[in-house]
Structure formats: structure tokens, C-alpha cells
Motif scaffolding. Sequence first.
Motif, PDB file in Angstrom:
ATOM      1  N   GLY A 160       0.810  -1.209   0.000  1.00 44.42           N
ATOM      2  CA  GLY A 160       0.000   0.000   0.000  1.00 44.42           C
ATOM      3  C   GLY A 160       0.846   1.263   0.000  1.00 44.42           C
ATOM      4  O   GLY A 160       0.545   2.235  -0.700  1.00 44.42           O
ATOM      5  N   ALA A 161       1.953   1.240   0.765  1.00 41.31           N
ATOM      6  CA  ALA A 161       2.837   2.401   0.808  1.00 41.31           C
ATOM      7  C   ALA A 161       3.574   2.607  -0.507  1.00 41.31           C
ATOM      8  O   ALA A 161       4.016   3.717  -0.808  1.00 41.31           O
ATOM      9  CB  ALA A 161       3.846   2.236   1.942  1.00 41.31           C
ATOM     10  N   SER A 162       3.710   1.526  -1.299  1.00 37.63           N
ATOM     11  CA  SER A 162       4.424   1.621  -2.573  1.00 37.63           C
ATOM     12  C   SER A 162       3.526   2.022  -3.731  1.00 37.63           C
ATOM     13  O   SER A 162       4.026   2.286  -4.828  1.00 37.63           O
ATOM     14  CB  SER A 162       5.091   0.272  -2.884  1.00 37.63           C
ATOM     15  N   ALA A 163       2.216   2.029  -3.521  1.00 33.88           N
ATOM     16  CA  ALA A 163       1.307   2.482  -4.575  1.00 33.88           C
ATOM     17  C   ALA A 163       1.591   3.948  -4.897  1.00 33.88           C
ATOM     18  O   ALA A 163       1.956   4.730  -4.018  1.00 33.88           O
ATOM     19  CB  ALA A 163      -0.144   2.306  -4.130  1.00 33.88           C
ATOM     20  N   ARG A 164       1.422   4.331  -6.146  1.00 30.78           N
ATOM     21  CA  ARG A 164       1.831   5.664  -6.586  1.00 30.78           C
ATOM     22  C   ARG A 164       1.149   6.775  -5.790  1.00 30.78           C
ATOM     23  O   ARG A 164       1.785   7.762  -5.418  1.00 30.78           O
ATOM     24  CB  ARG A 164       1.533   5.825  -8.079  1.00 30.78           C
ATOM     25  N   PHE A 165      -0.148   6.636  -5.540  1.00 30.80           N
ATOM     26  CA  PHE A 165      -0.871   7.715  -4.853  1.00 30.80           C
ATOM     27  C   PHE A 165      -0.337   7.898  -3.437  1.00 30.80           C
ATOM     28  O   PHE A 165      -0.307   9.018  -2.915  1.00 30.80           O
ATOM     29  CB  PHE A 165      -2.376   7.434  -4.844  1.00 30.80           C
ATOM     30  N   ALA A 166       0.085   6.803  -2.774  1.00 31.64           N
ATOM     31  CA  ALA A 166       0.629   6.912  -1.424  1.00 31.64           C
ATOM     32  C   ALA A 166       2.079   7.368  -1.443  1.00 31.64           C
ATOM     33  O   ALA A 166       2.495   8.178  -0.613  1.00 31.64           O
ATOM     34  CB  ALA A 166       0.521   5.559  -0.713  1.00 31.64           C
ATOM     35  N   ARG A 167       2.840   6.853  -2.407  1.00 35.18           N
ATOM     36  CA  ARG A 167       4.271   7.188  -2.475  1.00 35.18           C
ATOM     37  C   ARG A 167       4.486   8.678  -2.699  1.00 35.18           C
ATOM     38  O   ARG A 167       5.416   9.280  -2.145  1.00 35.18           O
ATOM     39  CB  ARG A 167       4.906   6.376  -3.614  1.00 35.18           C
ATOM     40  N   ARG A 168       3.614   9.305  -3.507  1.00 31.24           N
ATOM     41  CA  ARG A 168       3.762  10.732  -3.793  1.00 31.24           C
ATOM     42  C   ARG A 168       3.501  11.600  -2.569  1.00 31.24           C
ATOM     43  O   ARG A 168       3.957  12.733  -2.506  1.00 31.24           O
ATOM     44  CB  ARG A 168       2.822  11.141  -4.930  1.00 31.24           C
ATOM     45  N   ARG A 169       2.749  11.075  -1.608  1.00 26.97           N
ATOM     46  CA  ARG A 169       2.376  11.862  -0.440  1.00 26.97           C
ATOM     47  C   ARG A 169       3.250  11.554   0.784  1.00 26.97           C
ATOM     48  O   ARG A 169       2.961  12.020   1.879  1.00 26.97           O
ATOM     49  CB  ARG A 169       0.905  11.590  -0.082  1.00 26.97           C
ATOM     50  N   MET A 170       4.297  10.784   0.580  1.00 21.25           N
ATOM     51  CA  MET A 170       5.096  10.302   1.694  1.00 21.25           C
ATOM     52  C   MET A 170       6.551  10.710   1.524  1.00 21.25           C
ATOM     53  O   MET A 170       7.097  10.632   0.417  1.00 21.25           O
ATOM     54  CB  MET A 170       4.979   8.767   1.755  1.00 21.25           C
ATOM     55  N   ALA A 171       7.181  11.152   2.590  1.00 21.51           N
ATOM     56  CA  ALA A 171       8.606  11.465   2.541  1.00 21.51           C
ATOM     57  C   ALA A 171       9.396  10.198   2.234  1.00 21.51           C
ATOM     58  O   ALA A 171       9.016   9.091   2.653  1.00 21.51           O
ATOM     59  CB  ALA A 171       9.060  12.049   3.873  1.00 21.51           C
ATOM     60  N   TYR A 172      10.504  10.371   1.512  1.00 21.14           N
ATOM     61  CA  TYR A 172      11.308   9.215   1.121  1.00 21.14           C
ATOM     62  C   TYR A 172      11.760   8.428   2.352  1.00 21.14           C
ATOM     63  O   TYR A 172      11.718   7.195   2.371  1.00 21.14           O
ATOM     64  CB  TYR A 172      12.532   9.656   0.316  1.00 21.14           C
ATOM     65  N   GLU A 173      12.188   9.133   3.418  1.00 23.88           N
ATOM     66  CA  GLU A 173      12.677   8.450   4.610  1.00 23.88           C
ATOM     67  C   GLU A 173      11.573   7.599   5.250  1.00 23.88           C
ATOM     68  O   GLU A 173      11.830   6.478   5.711  1.00 23.88           O
ATOM     69  CB  GLU A 173      13.207   9.481   5.620  1.00 23.88           C
ATOM     70  N   THR A 174      10.343   8.122   5.255  1.00 26.96           N
ATOM     71  CA  THR A 174       9.223   7.361   5.815  1.00 26.96           C
ATOM     72  C   THR A 174       8.942   6.126   4.992  1.00 26.96           C
ATOM     73  O   THR A 174       8.769   5.014   5.529  1.00 26.96           O
ATOM     74  CB  THR A 174       7.958   8.241   5.879  1.00 26.96           C
ATOM     75  N   TRP A 175       8.896   6.313   3.661  1.00 27.14           N
ATOM     76  CA  TRP A 175       8.648   5.170   2.773  1.00 27.14           C
ATOM     77  C   TRP A 175       9.736   4.126   2.935  1.00 27.14           C
ATOM     78  O   TRP A 175       9.462   2.921   2.995  1.00 27.14           O
ATOM     79  CB  TRP A 175       8.587   5.670   1.323  1.00 27.14           C
ATOM     80  N   HIS A 176      10.991   4.567   3.010  1.00 27.82           N
ATOM     81  CA  HIS A 176      12.110   3.631   3.121  1.00 27.82           C
ATOM     82  C   HIS A 176      12.033   2.862   4.433  1.00 27.82           C
ATOM     83  O   HIS A 176      12.275   1.642   4.469  1.00 27.82           O
ATOM     84  CB  HIS A 176      13.433   4.400   3.037  1.00 27.82           C
ATOM     85  N   PHE A 177      11.680   3.534   5.524  1.00 26.44           N
ATOM     86  CA  PHE A 177      11.563   2.870   6.824  1.00 26.44           C
ATOM     87  C   PHE A 177      10.472   1.804   6.783  1.00 26.44           C
ATOM     88  O   PHE A 177      10.661   0.684   7.277  1.00 26.44           O
ATOM     89  CB  PHE A 177      11.260   3.903   7.909  1.00 26.44           C
TER      90      PHE A 177
END
Length: 459
Positions: free
Chosen positions: A158-175
Motif C-alpha cells: 500500500g505504501a508503494s502504490a503511486r498515490f501513497a508514495r507521492r504523499r510520503m517522505a522518502y525516509e518514511t517510505w524507506h523505513f
Amino acid sequence: MTTQLPAPAARTARPPAVRPKAVRPKAVARAGLCAVLVANVAVVTALFLQAGPGVNALIAIGRLTGLYAALLMAFQLLLVARLPWLDRRLGMDRLTSWHRWTGFSLLWLLLTHFVFILFGYAQVSELSPVDELVLVTTTVEGVLRAVVALVLIAVVGGASARFARRRMAYETWHFIHLYTYLAVVLAFSHQVAVGTTFTASPSATAYWWGLWGVALGSVVLGRLVLPLWRNLRHRLRVSAVVPESDDVVSIHITGRDLDKLPARAGQFFLWRFLVKGRWWQANPFSLSAMPDGRTLRLTAKALGEGSASLRALAPGTRVFAEGPYGAFTALHRTRPDALLVAGGVGITPVRALLEELGGHLVVVYRVSRPQDAVLLDELRDLARARGAVLHVVTGPSNAPTPYGPPLGPGAIGSAVPDVRDRDVFVCGPPGMTGAVLRTMRELGVPKRQVHAERFSLAS
């Protein structure tokens, strides 16, 4: 005002062209990965048939999809292991894209496995699916771990979906993405505990242990052992910090035995500068000069807090670098001559390639304003020394010109009439890169001759 692409210039003396490889490295690596995956699918299917399908069709489908999911999970680890042989031939961009789509396929396989196994055993026990789920998670070893692994992978997906990824800081997504490794461990322990196929025969047990050993070993080797060994060997330090403009700075780096570091023009590293408040941040920056065995140079634009602070680095600062990464190199040449197209700070790997590539070269450098053209004096000197043609194109992307858009088929076709007979290297912001790729398709440049790197990681 837009600087238009001028008419093609006469060719001057230039370095000899390197004979392109008969077999493309990218094709070899892609075919190798596909062959490995197909061969393992065949082995997994054979082991499933050897173990027996189960008591009903639902359980049989559930088991088979679970086995394919385990295989795909191991393949996922191989794609992100950053093994040098694969990365040099396919590039992190392509491997990451494959990893993303393989991840969504894995999620659907795991959901299918969960649903069919649950309803299959509910049919056997004559319990409701909910009661069956409560029963097996509380009484059967490894099932609760499998459910947790599925939830973790669903969250990562879910975090990797485009709509979510665009709204998330890279560090948060990576964690969040790091939880994938926990899910892998939980899923493997589930397979060991209750996997019928895993224990069906000594050969099946050896196969699965070997598969997971290779997958996890690749990650440890590529992402831990190799970076640590290289940094201990080369002892990198900042030797100079050179401002190139108000918001662009070049960092010169020295170390031991840099002639043994397998870096090429066009590649990038993940750089960590070991100072207070920055040591934990890894920023991807391309080499902006061809490695000469004595120094490395990166050039970065202040796009965020991390890159903006580079100007304050002091000479002598220790550096931890992961890499080199990327397939944007001369390894993939298919033609003697080349067109290099860069946008903004994407000029950094192109400037390095201009040093290394032989044959006749045309460089198109696209910037919004003349003052944004960093390293321009170096580019002009290199172009003169190598007999290359340099075009600097400025102004709005929608500005009218006699040839149409500045990087459209009319402009490129007029400036480089023989573009279909050249390799084309493109690096810049995603929008510009996409426009140039469309231009190449419209001009009929074969896909195998186009090499692109979307310069968006640093942002």
C-alpha cells in the motif's frame, strides 16, 4: 528567449570509436534472470506434484500459490541485492521497477494462498472461515507468523502504490519498506514449520534451504559485505569543496587504491558524509567527471536539506560510499557515434560520459535559463578537445521555434540528421526525459540504442 538548436556542425578530429559489443549486456542479464526464474518455477511445480496436491482442490491451489509466492519473494531479494554484475547491465532504475511490479504480484499470490488455504481447511473441518482462522492461528505452529507476514507485505504494498508514495517522505517510505525483511523471515519460518512440500523429501528440503540461502546471501553480500569491504579498502575523504554556482557545488574525493574501484563514467554512488547530523543520510549523486584512478567528483544542486548542506563540508571529512551503481555507461554502446541529452543537473553523468566515449558526439544541454547551465565552461573545453558538438538550449519548453518544441522531433532531427545511426544517452528530470524518449520513438531510433536515466532520486 529560447536558444534554438543550430544546423549540424561539420565533424572534426575526434577519439576513435570503441567497437560495440556483439551481444548486448542488458539482453544477457535479462535473459539470465528470466531463465533462472522459469527454471525455478519448473522445479517448484515438480516438487509440488511430488508432495501430492492435498485433500481438496482449494487446498491444492492454496499450496501451489504459496510455493510460487515463496519463490517470488526470494526473487525479489535478488532484484534488490545490488549485485554488481546485475546492476552494471540492467541499472538500479530497471531493477527497482521490476522489484515493484514483482512485489504487487507477490501480494496477490499471498492473498490467493491465504484465501484458498483458509476456505479449503474450513471445508474439511466444516467450520466457518473465521472460526478456522482462529483455530489454526492459535493451535498450528507458524500460521500466526504467516498472517503477520501477509499484513506487513500488504502495508508495504500500500505504501508503494503511486498515490501513497507521492504523499510520503522518502525516509518514511524507506523505513516502512524495511519491514519487508521481517516479513521474509516470518514467511520462511512459516514454510519450515508447516510447509508440506518443504519436508516432502530430502531434495525438496535442500532446494528450499539453498534457494533462501542464495537470496538472503545475495542481499548480505551486495548491501552489507561489499560496501563495508570497499570503504575499508579505499578510505574515502573529501579533498575539496568547489562552488559551481549559487546553488550547485562540486565535492572532490580522494582515497587509497581508487584505480581498483570499478567505477565508470555515468554511474552514481549513495554518499554518506560522516559528520554530525548527516552520517545517517545517504544521497544518490552521479560522478560528474570520469574516474581517473586518483579522485572522484560529484556535483550536486541544492534540491533539499541534505544536498544544500554539502557546501559546508570541510576537507578531510570521511565519506562512506555505496556503489558504483547504474547502467548509464559506455558498456551499453551499440553504435560508434552518440547523442547525449541532459536536462538541468542531469548534466553531471553526461559530462563524465563526454570524457570517456569515443566516436563523434553531439551534446544537447537543456536548461530553463542560461545561468542554470552548470559546468558549462568544462563542457565547452571538453567538446573542443574531443571534436564534439555542444548545443545549449534555453527558454520555456513550450516556446515556439521554427522546428517545433526545443527537444521535439523537428529540432533534434534538424540538428542531428543521423540520429537513427547513433546511441542516445538521456539524463534529466522525469518530464524532460519522457519528452526526449517520445522524440526518439517518433524519429525511429531503435529502442536498443536509447539509454535513459531519470534523474529524480536526489529530489
